[in-house]
Design a protein around this motif. Structure first.
Motif, PDB file in Angstrom:
ATOM      1  N   PRO A  64       0.804  -1.236   0.000  1.00  0.00           N
ATOM      2  CA  PRO A  64       0.000   0.000   0.000  1.00  0.00           C
ATOM      3  C   PRO A  64       0.837   1.285   0.000  1.00  0.00           C
ATOM      4  N   TYR A  65       2.131   1.169   0.260  1.00  0.00           N
ATOM      5  CA  TYR A  65       2.996   2.350   0.387  1.00  0.00           C
ATOM      6  C   TYR A  65       4.002   2.470  -0.761  1.00  0.00           C
ATOM      7  N   TRP A  66       3.866   1.611  -1.766  1.00  0.00           N
ATOM      8  CA  TRP A  66       4.756   1.665  -2.926  1.00  0.00           C
ATOM      9  C   TRP A  66       4.575   2.984  -3.675  1.00  0.00           C
ATOM     10  N   GLY A  67       5.667   3.442  -4.287  1.00  0.00           N
ATOM     11  CA  GLY A  67       5.618   4.599  -5.161  1.00  0.00           C
ATOM     12  C   GLY A  67       5.456   5.931  -4.454  1.00  0.00           C
ATOM     13  N   GLN A  68       5.663   5.972  -3.136  1.00  0.00           N
ATOM     14  CA  GLN A  68       5.481   7.212  -2.384  1.00  0.00           C
ATOM     15  C   GLN A  68       6.798   7.782  -1.858  1.00  0.00           C
ATOM     16  N   GLY A  69       7.919   7.168  -2.244  1.00  0.00           N
ATOM     17  CA  GLY A  69       9.218   7.702  -1.872  1.00  0.00           C
ATOM     18  C   GLY A  69       9.733   7.296  -0.502  1.00  0.00           C
ATOM     19  N   TYR A  70       9.035   6.407   0.176  1.00  0.00           N
ATOM     20  CA  TYR A  70       9.464   6.018   1.520  1.00  0.00           C
ATOM     21  C   TYR A  70      10.790   5.262   1.508  1.00  0.00           C
ATOM     22  N   ALA A  71      10.951   4.340   0.571  1.00  0.00           N
ATOM     23  CA  ALA A  71      12.206   3.575   0.513  1.00  0.00           C
ATOM     24  C   ALA A  71      13.383   4.500   0.224  1.00  0.00           C
ATOM     25  N   THR A  72      13.197   5.448  -0.678  1.00  0.00           N
ATOM     26  CA  THR A  72      14.268   6.393  -1.001  1.00  0.00           C
ATOM     27  C   THR A  72      14.636   7.219   0.227  1.00  0.00           C
ATOM     28  N   GLU A  73      13.644   7.706   0.925  1.00  0.00           N
ATOM     29  CA  GLU A  73      13.868   8.530   2.117  1.00  0.00           C
ATOM     30  C   GLU A  73      14.631   7.740   3.187  1.00  0.00           C
ATOM     31  N   ALA A  92      24.096  -2.644  -3.184  1.00  0.00           N
ATOM     32  CA  ALA A  92      22.745  -3.195  -3.116  1.00  0.00           C
ATOM     33  C   ALA A  92      22.463  -3.947  -4.409  1.00  0.00           C
ATOM     34  N   ALA A  93      21.535  -4.870  -4.328  1.00  0.00           N
ATOM     35  CA  ALA A  93      21.139  -5.655  -5.505  1.00  0.00           C
ATOM     36  C   ALA A  93      19.623  -5.684  -5.594  1.00  0.00           C
ATOM     37  N   ALA A  94      19.132  -5.789  -6.822  1.00  0.00           N
ATOM     38  CA  ALA A  94      17.693  -5.911  -7.043  1.00  0.00           C
ATOM     39  C   ALA A  94      17.452  -6.871  -8.195  1.00  0.00           C
ATOM     40  N   ILE A  95      16.351  -7.570  -8.122  1.00  0.00           N
ATOM     41  CA  ILE A  95      15.933  -8.395  -9.246  1.00  0.00           C
ATOM     42  C   ILE A  95      15.661  -7.448 -10.420  1.00  0.00           C
ATOM     43  N   ILE A  96      16.150  -7.788 -11.571  1.00  0.00           N
ATOM     44  CA  ILE A  96      16.082  -6.895 -12.743  1.00  0.00           C
ATOM     45  C   ILE A  96      14.641  -6.521 -13.103  1.00  0.00           C
ATOM     46  N   THR A  97      13.694  -7.376 -12.743  1.00  0.00           N
ATOM     47  CA  THR A  97      12.286  -7.094 -13.037  1.00  0.00           C
ATOM     48  C   THR A  97      11.646  -6.196 -11.978  1.00  0.00           C
ATOM     49  N   ASN A  98      12.458  -5.657 -11.050  1.00  0.00           N
ATOM     50  CA  ASN A  98      11.946  -4.762 -10.011  1.00  0.00           C
ATOM     51  C   ASN A  98      12.584  -3.375 -10.155  1.00  0.00           C
ATOM     52  N   PRO A  99      12.204  -2.631 -11.202  1.00  0.00           N
ATOM     53  CA  PRO A  99      12.831  -1.329 -11.425  1.00  0.00           C
ATOM     54  C   PRO A  99      12.599  -0.339 -10.296  1.00  0.00           C
ATOM     55  N   GLY A 100      11.522  -0.481  -9.545  1.00  0.00           N
ATOM     56  CA  GLY A 100      11.283   0.420  -8.414  1.00  0.00           C
ATOM     57  C   GLY A 100      12.419   0.359  -7.414  1.00  0.00           C
ATOM     58  N   SER A 101      12.963  -0.825  -7.207  1.00  0.00           N
ATOM     59  CA  SER A 101      14.050  -0.979  -6.246  1.00  0.00           C
ATOM     60  C   SER A 101      15.328  -0.323  -6.735  1.00  0.00           C
ATOM     61  N   TYR A 102      15.700  -0.565  -7.989  1.00  0.00           N
ATOM     62  CA  TYR A 102      16.952   0.053  -8.416  1.00  0.00           C
ATOM     63  C   TYR A 102      16.790   1.532  -8.749  1.00  0.00           C
ATOM     64  N   GLN A 103      15.568   2.002  -8.909  1.00  0.00           N
ATOM     65  CA  GLN A 103      15.359   3.452  -9.006  1.00  0.00           C
ATOM     66  C   GLN A 103      15.698   4.118  -7.669  1.00  0.00           C
ATOM     67  N   VAL A 104      15.372   3.445  -6.566  1.00  0.00           N
ATOM     68  CA  VAL A 104      15.750   3.952  -5.248  1.00  0.00           C
ATOM     69  C   VAL A 104      17.265   4.098  -5.181  1.00  0.00           C
ATOM     70  N   MET A 105      17.978   3.090  -5.627  1.00  0.00           N
ATOM     71  CA  MET A 105      19.439   3.112  -5.599  1.00  0.00           C
ATOM     72  C   MET A 105      19.977   4.288  -6.406  1.00  0.00           C
ATOM     73  N   ARG A 106      19.398   4.516  -7.562  1.00  0.00           N
ATOM     74  CA  ARG A 106      19.830   5.651  -8.400  1.00  0.00           C
ATOM     75  C   ARG A 106      19.544   6.981  -7.714  1.00  0.00           C
ATOM     76  N   LYS A 107      18.354   7.099  -7.131  1.00  0.00           N
ATOM     77  CA  LYS A 107      17.951   8.359  -6.501  1.00  0.00           C
ATOM     78  C   LYS A 107      18.849   8.740  -5.332  1.00  0.00           C
ATOM     79  N   ILE A 108      19.421   7.753  -4.647  1.00  0.00           N
ATOM     80  CA  ILE A 108      20.300   8.084  -3.515  1.00  0.00           C
ATOM     81  C   ILE A 108      21.759   8.227  -3.954  1.00  0.00           C
ATOM     82  N   GLY A 109      21.999   8.153  -5.261  1.00  0.00           N
ATOM     83  CA  GLY A 109      23.326   8.423  -5.787  1.00  0.00           C
ATOM     84  C   GLY A 109      24.192   7.217  -6.083  1.00  0.00           C
ATOM     85  N   MET A 110      23.657   6.022  -5.900  1.00  0.00           N
ATOM     86  CA  MET A 110      24.434   4.829  -6.215  1.00  0.00           C
ATOM     87  C   MET A 110      24.531   4.674  -7.736  1.00  0.00           C
ATOM     88  N   LYS A 111      25.592   4.037  -8.174  1.00  0.00           N
ATOM     89  CA  LYS A 111      25.823   3.817  -9.597  1.00  0.00           C
ATOM     90  C   LYS A 111      25.699   2.336  -9.934  1.00  0.00           C
TER      91      LYS A 111
END
Length: 181
Positions: A101-110, A130-149
């Motif tokens: 219910p809390y997906w897509g609201q920026g909580y993981a990034t914060e 960090a690692a993410a399943i390739i089919t879970n772009p929401g997870s690796y978008q978090v990684m990008r948003k916090i500056g990870m490469k």
């Protein structure tokens, strides 16, 4: 040492046994389990309690810190953010999940951004990955948003839900963190 952090919308605190039923409810959602590397489905009774006991013991040794993501506005537990530390290599693996219910609201990034700060500024770690399943772009978008490469893709690296999945890895070293901070 007991750590507790605040962000704009979240309180990040250690888990308590009283959180177990909420953890089981959120993590027990099949869609949440499918996006993670280690949540079992169906989520067994008693597993949340045992996990909470285990992570508390690991945090006492400075090996792993798992924090409940709690919304400050209503005190509701919505997910977790954690780091598993390798003292020998002075690095840690970042992990997180958020209830559907809390997906897509920026909580993981914060939460991840605050734990990155904790990792580099307070624990003085040299590297976070960090690692993410390739089919879970929401997870690796978090990684990008916090500056990870992005550091690479491990093809068919895990077997989950009846098939092999690719993992995408992201990382950051302390020097890069302080350069972009």
């Amino acid at each position: 040492m007991v750590y507790k952090f605040e962000t704009d919308r979240l309180l990040l605190r250690y888990f308590e046994l009283s959180d177990a039923s909420r953890v089981q409810d959120l993590a027990g959602n099949e869609e949440v389990a499918r996006t993670t590397l280690s949540i079992p489905h169906p989520y067994p009774d008693g597993a949340a309690e045992q996990w909470i006991v285990n992570v508390r013991q690991f945090s006492e040794k400075g090996e792993r810190y798992a924090f409940a993501m709690v919304k400050k506005e209503d005190g509701l537990l919505i997910g977790t953010v954690s780091i598993g530390i390798s003292k020998r290599h002075n690095h840690a693996e970042l992990g997180y999940w958020v209830g559907k219910p809390y997906w897509g609201q920026g909580y993981a990034t914060e939460a991840a951004r605050r734990i990155l700060q904790f990792s580099f500024e307070e624990l003085h770690l040299n590297r976070i990955f960090a690692a993410a399943i390739i089919t879970n772009p929401g997870s690796y978008q978090v990684m990008r948003k916090i500056g990870m490469k992005e550091e690479g893709v491990f093809h068919q690296h895990i077997f989950t839900w009846g098939k092999y999945e690719d993992l995408v890895f992201y990382g950051m070293v302390k020097a890069d963190y302080f350069r972009i901070k």
